[in-house]
Design a protein around this motif. Sequence first.
Motif, mmCIF file in Angstrom:
data_model
loop_
_atom_site.group_PDB
_atom_site.id
_atom_site.type_symbol
_atom_site.label_atom_id
_atom_site.label_comp_id
_atom_site.label_asym_id
_atom_site.label_seq_id
_atom_site.Cartn_x
_atom_site.Cartn_y
_atom_site.Cartn_z
ATOM 1 N N ASN A 10 28.797 25.508 1.838
ATOM 2 C CA ASN A 10 29.009 26.408 0.708
ATOM 3 C C ASN A 10 28.849 25.677 -0.620
ATOM 4 O O ASN A 10 28.368 26.249 -1.599
ATOM 5 C CB ASN A 10 30.403 27.034 0.776
ATOM 6 C CG ASN A 10 30.488 28.145 1.795
ATOM 7 O OD1 ASN A 10 29.469 28.673 2.242
ATOM 8 N ND2 ASN A 10 31.690 28.513 2.184
ATOM 9 N N GLN A 55 35.534 28.619 -2.078
ATOM 10 C CA GLN A 55 35.051 28.445 -0.711
ATOM 11 C C GLN A 55 34.279 27.139 -0.550
ATOM 12 O O GLN A 55 33.696 26.901 0.495
ATOM 13 C CB GLN A 55 34.138 29.613 -0.335
ATOM 14 C CG GLN A 55 34.823 30.958 -0.311
ATOM 15 C CD GLN A 55 33.829 32.094 -0.162
ATOM 16 O OE1 GLN A 55 33.241 32.578 -1.126
ATOM 17 N NE2 GLN A 55 33.624 32.510 1.066
ATOM 18 N N VAL A 91 39.835 26.050 3.574
ATOM 19 C CA VAL A 91 40.474 26.351 2.292
ATOM 20 C C VAL A 91 41.975 26.129 2.395
ATOM 21 O O VAL A 91 42.601 25.521 1.527
ATOM 22 C CB VAL A 91 40.175 27.808 1.866
ATOM 23 C CG1 VAL A 91 41.026 28.216 0.670
ATOM 24 C CG2 VAL A 91 38.689 27.959 1.526
ATOM 25 N N ALA A 105 37.566 34.952 2.820
ATOM 26 C CA ALA A 105 37.451 33.800 1.909
ATOM 27 C C ALA A 105 38.766 33.077 1.717
ATOM 28 O O ALA A 105 38.844 31.846 1.826
ATOM 29 C CB ALA A 105 36.898 34.249 0.555
ATOM 30 N N LEU A 122 32.797 24.501 4.181
ATOM 31 C CA LEU A 122 33.029 24.189 2.772
ATOM 32 C C LEU A 122 31.909 23.316 2.211
ATOM 33 O O LEU A 122 31.492 23.481 1.059
ATOM 34 C CB LEU A 122 34.373 23.481 2.586
ATOM 35 C CG LEU A 122 35.638 24.225 3.021
ATOM 36 C CD1 LEU A 122 36.871 23.468 2.554
ATOM 37 C CD2 LEU A 122 35.657 25.637 2.478
ATOM 38 N N LEU A 140 39.940 31.126 4.991
ATOM 39 C CA LEU A 140 39.157 30.065 5.637
ATOM 40 C C LEU A 140 40.057 28.885 5.964
ATOM 41 O O LEU A 140 40.844 28.437 5.129
ATOM 42 C CB LEU A 140 38.043 29.594 4.700
ATOM 43 C CG LEU A 140 36.763 30.433 4.621
ATOM 44 C CD1 LEU A 140 35.847 29.857 3.558
ATOM 45 C CD2 LEU A 140 36.044 30.465 5.956
#
Length: 478
Positions: free
Chosen positions: A399, A425, A71, A65, A396, A68
């Motif tokens: 999510n 996320q 991210v 997480a 993203l 990523l």
Amino acid sequence: MALETLLFKVKTAFSHSSNPTKLLLKKKPKNVGVLAFEFAAVISKLLHLWQSLSDANIIRLRNDAVSLEGVLKLISNDESFLLTLARAEFAESLRLVADSISRLSIRCHDPTLRSFLRVFTEFANSGFDPVTWTLTCPKEIEAKRKKLELYVSLTQTLHKEMEELSLLESGLKKSLNHNNNTNEKIEASSSSSIQQKICDLQHKILWQKQEVKELKEKSLWNKGFDGVVLLLVRFCFTVLARVKVVFFGIGPCLSRSLSASAAVYPSATTTFVSGPLKSSKLGSKKEDYLMRGDFFESSCKVLKAGENSLGACALALHYANLIIVIEKMIKSPQLVGMEARSDLYGMLPSSIRSSLRSRLKGSVGFSGGRFSACDGVLAGEWRDALGRILGWLSPLAHNMIKWQNERSFEHQNLVVTKTNVLLLQTLFFANKDKTEAAITELLVGLNYIWRFEREMTAKALFQCVNFKGGLLNLHKSS
């Protein structure tokens, strides 16, 4: 004197009737009853939180997480900050569950249970558990977890069976009304058929009532109110203790045989198993955090999106939908018509439109410019570039949709979903300027490959027509 007494009684009765909350609290329930469904929803959320804090999920958090690519590009490459976001979301979710438990606990007979929220807040801030509600024995925790899961499952089944009973009773009522209204107008054979249908429904209702009665005995419905609240309170304390173990490395080892390397909040010497980020030295920060005595308050502040983030601009969900639409168009540009392009353009906010016009100024106008897009090599390069951008941006966006849907689902159902999407996320904390730059790049590339596909299709059709025309001329000349 008698008049004064009468007036006092009337005044008291009026006071009570005008404050239904006091009346409600005065009559404390012995059993859970109809509140079983509210209890089941709260228990389900608490169990989901516990599952999210399992060793496997925590290792996945620290290895996946916070690493990523999307991210790191759009939110932050500061490992400690990302872990703080994760911890804050767990804490905020637990705070909301605790608030729900508190609303139930104030109806308990036991005064200690009625003080749940105060004791829980004290435990969160200081780590002191004066009532020793925290479960520490792994076997006991597992037994309580299974018990709670069984209660949720049985209560969910009870809810379905009660709905079925309601439908059957509604069907019987309609059949009886229909029979009464038409009894004199129908033939004997038809009347017999209706009577048989009514009889069948009555038997089904009888069996269904028995099923509901048995489920009420087994589920939360007929369980003692204080006993269920105590079970819920103790597990809530245990989840909070688990959060502290996981993110701060303090407290008893709660179930899951948590090793020192499983704690996601690193010490001065801890490193992650994978990920491009360097280890963060947070040994002093975590002690300072605990000393401040504002566990839930600080978590709430951390989750407030920054000024230039999509969450703060209320654009996270809109941009997630926009990215998903663009993704579908990039995968099948030959299927995109002018109307779909126009709809997509209508979805764009003014800031992206302005950026897009600047990038496509001149010959490559997104909404009308004419130019030749017949370079197959360039089209291939654009496809590769778009694939790379979607590779880190699309997760993203998806999510974000999933996170939003889960929250909506929780408000409508007894049981929460089993996924573990965290807010970090998603696009919620994503930098607005960087996200818009990525979306603009996708639109520029989509514009080229869309025109390339159209020109290749037109060229193929033109060649086909010319070929057929040549064959026709050849046939006429022969």
